[in-house]
Scaffold this active site. Structure first.
Site, mmCIF file in Angstrom:
data_model
loop_
_atom_site.group_PDB
_atom_site.id
_atom_site.type_symbol
_atom_site.label_atom_id
_atom_site.label_comp_id
_atom_site.label_asym_id
_atom_site.label_seq_id
_atom_site.Cartn_x
_atom_site.Cartn_y
_atom_site.Cartn_z
ATOM 1 N N HIS A 64 4.586 -0.658 2.499
ATOM 2 C CA HIS A 64 3.767 -1.116 1.025
ATOM 3 C C HIS A 64 3.567 -2.439 1.247
ATOM 4 O O HIS A 64 2.516 -2.980 1.146
ATOM 5 C CB HIS A 64 4.181 -0.512 -0.190
ATOM 6 C CG HIS A 64 3.452 -1.133 -1.348
ATOM 7 N ND1 HIS A 64 2.079 -0.727 -1.678
ATOM 8 C CD2 HIS A 64 3.798 -1.757 -2.324
ATOM 9 C CE1 HIS A 64 1.959 -1.511 -2.864
ATOM 10 N NE2 HIS A 64 2.702 -2.021 -3.044
ATOM 11 N N GLU A 70 10.890 -6.535 -9.084
ATOM 12 C CA GLU A 70 10.747 -5.450 -9.833
ATOM 13 C C GLU A 70 11.313 -4.104 -9.541
ATOM 14 O O GLU A 70 12.052 -3.624 -10.191
ATOM 15 C CB GLU A 70 9.327 -5.046 -10.213
ATOM 16 C CG GLU A 70 9.243 -4.361 -11.592
ATOM 17 C CD GLU A 70 7.474 -4.319 -11.688
ATOM 18 O OE1 GLU A 70 7.256 -4.847 -12.868
ATOM 19 O OE2 GLU A 70 6.683 -3.534 -10.760
ATOM 20 N N ASP A 71 11.483 -4.138 -8.131
ATOM 21 C CA ASP A 71 12.056 -2.816 -7.474
ATOM 22 C C ASP A 71 13.336 -2.820 -6.926
ATOM 23 O O ASP A 71 13.960 -1.864 -6.206
ATOM 24 C CB ASP A 71 10.915 -2.374 -6.613
ATOM 25 C CG ASP A 71 9.752 -1.779 -7.505
ATOM 26 O OD1 ASP A 71 10.067 -1.526 -8.619
ATOM 27 O OD2 ASP A 71 8.629 -1.690 -6.907
HETATM 28 MN MN MN Z 1 3.049 -3.109 -5.061
#
Ligand code: MN
Length: 491
Positions: free
Chosen positions: A47, A75-76
């Site tokens: 991604h 964030e992830d």
């Molecule tokens: Mn993204």
């Protein structure tokens, strides 16, 4: 997607680019996202790489491409913004932070709409490159949307169509706008999408074959006239814009002449006009279809010459002529101004944006510098961005872009002439309103009609703000006058 392919594109655009940091970002993201999968089943790393690839294609600066690779890290994953900053410096970190903040934008119906828009513009005013990353990110998310639960699909597709696409349009980023719309289209209007595909398939194929023949003739002609062609090809219309055009053309595909348009890209403006002249000598132009967007650009900055001619076999063919620079601007809008060389020049403004068509962004930035508190800034921003345009909704949820101070009559004529002629009132946000009510961004507008009403009232000309509505009202009265003189003589 591989890092090699990204680097290849970067090198093609800027042979001297130093890609060591890009490779480092790749290693960093690979490590951070290791063992993570997307809902589609592929490695998560795919991604950010797809996102970065899209950015590289835009010929944008390296910081932005690197931020694209790192955009989901804070964030992830376990890695923080601090880790990013340690490795990649302040500028890149700032961009990643901007994306992380934007992550909380969610489409939750009308009341959230303008708030979301404002959020986008705050991020954009801080650094417009954040929006480029967000668009690239969104395009890949839309491509893998099939793997998400239905409710999420709907939300993402809808906010893409209603927030992202109009903003891309406002920024003159036609390529992004069209890609986003076409990817969201089947999720929001599945039946209509199937229908458009079905009725256009054969015609697209046939039209493409036809354009090939046209290209041969034009190439030969321009060779004889010693005009250098940089690129010549057929531009197939995007499905969503085809659908919208069909809505305006009685749903009849026979009324669409630019299913595949011929696009000619030449060296300079002189050549554009010369090509137009030679084409009109070759084939007769259609009345009223010659548009000079070079001397009179569209409000979003779009420049090109358009014409429609009776070409081979007398078939109506749309032709677009522009320079390479105009072409890049038409595809990537303000991102095309993101000149790598400009960025090297420290004396240039931080944004390297030139030209008055981008004045509103500059103004936005100045306001931001002036405003001390966020709240005040939000207010000035609201005033500023919406100074010229407002976005209102149809009952079906389509977004319509009107000038400020537009009234329901403008809205009605925008949708359809007959709706304009017959309108007697409106419902704004489900409440009854009269035709003089000034519309605001985010309003949901429904037009009430009287089937027996013949036409507009004379004072409407003073009320409406759009040229479209004015012209339609004037046209109506012109016809009326002719008719009454006719009646007078027949008495
Ligand atoms: Mn993204």
């Amino acid at each position: 997607m591989t890092i090699e392919r990204i680097i290849e594109v970067i090198k093609k655009n800027n042979p001297q680019a130093d890609v060591d940091l890009v490779k480092l970002a790749y290693e960093f993201a690979k490590d951070a996202h290791k063992n993570q999968k997307r809902m589609s089943g592929e490695d998560y790393l795919q991604h950010p790489l797809e996102t970065a690839y899209k950015l590289a294609e835009m010929n944008i600066d390296l910081e932005t491409i690197i931020a694209g690779i790192l955009h989901d890290v804070p964030e992830d994953t376990d890695k923080t913004l601090k880790d990013v900053e340690k490795n990649f410096g302040k500028e890149t970190t700032h961009l990643v932070e901007g994306i992380t903040k934007l992550g909380t934008i969610k489409y939750r119906g009308l009341e959230k709409y303008s708030e979301n828009l404002r959020k986008m513009f705050v991020a954009m005013a801080e650094d417009i490159r954040v929006i480029f990353i967000k668009f690239a990110d969104r395009i890949h998310n839309l491509k893998t949307l099939y793997s998400l639960p239905l409710v999420k699909q709907q939300r993402i597709a809808r906010e893409s169509l209603e927030i992202y696409a109009p903003i891309a349009n406002r920024l003159g980023m036609d390529e992004f706008k069209s890609v986003i719309e076409d990817l969201a289209f089947p999720y929001i209007y599945p039946e209509e999408h199937k229908w458009v595909l079905k009725i256009s398939k054969k015609r697209f194929e046939e039209q493409k074959r036809y354009i090939k023949k046209i290209i041969k003739v034009v190439e030969k002609e321009l060779r004889e006239k010693k005009i250098e062609i940089i690129k010549i090809n057929g531009r197939p219309k995007h499905y969503y814009s085809l659908y919208k055009k069909l809505l305006r053309k009685e749903m009849n595909i026979d009324n669409i002449f630019d299913l595949v348009a011929l696009r000619i890209i030449v060296k300079n403006i002189d050549d554009c006009y010369r090509v137009l002249g030679y084409i009109h000598q070759l084939w007769k132009p259609l009345k009223g279809r010659i548009k000079d967007f070079i001397s009179q650009p569209k409000p979003n900055g779009y420049q090109s010459l358009h014409t429609a001619v009776f070409a081979l076999e007398g078939r109506i063919t749309e032709i677009q002529i522009r320079t390479k620079k105009m072409h890049e601007e038409a595809e990537f809008g303000i991102a095309a101004h993101w000149d790598y060389k400009n960025k090297q020049d420290k004396n240039k403004e931080k944004f390297g944006i030139e030209g008055k068509k981008l004045k509103w962004i500059k103004e936005l930035l100045d306001e931001q510098k002036k405003a001390q508190t966020t709240k005040r800034y939000l207010n000035t921003l609201k005033l500023d961005f919406f100074k010229n345009r407002i976005f209102v909704f149809t009952p079906k949820g389509d977004v319509i872009d009107l000038p400020e101070n537009a009234v329901p009559i403008d809205f009605a004529y925008y949708i359809h002439t007959d709706l304009g002629h017959k309108c007697v009132g409106a419902k704004i946000n489900q409440k009854m309103a009269n035709l003089q009510t000034v519309l605001k961004s985010g309003d949901l507008v429904e037009i009430l009609i009287d089937k027996n009403r013949k036409g507009p009232a004379e004072n409407w000309l003073q009320l409406v703000k759009t040229h479209l509505a004015k012209n339609k009202i004037k046209l109506y009265f012109k016809k009326e006058k002719k008719l009454s003189i006719f009646k007078f003589f027949n008495r």
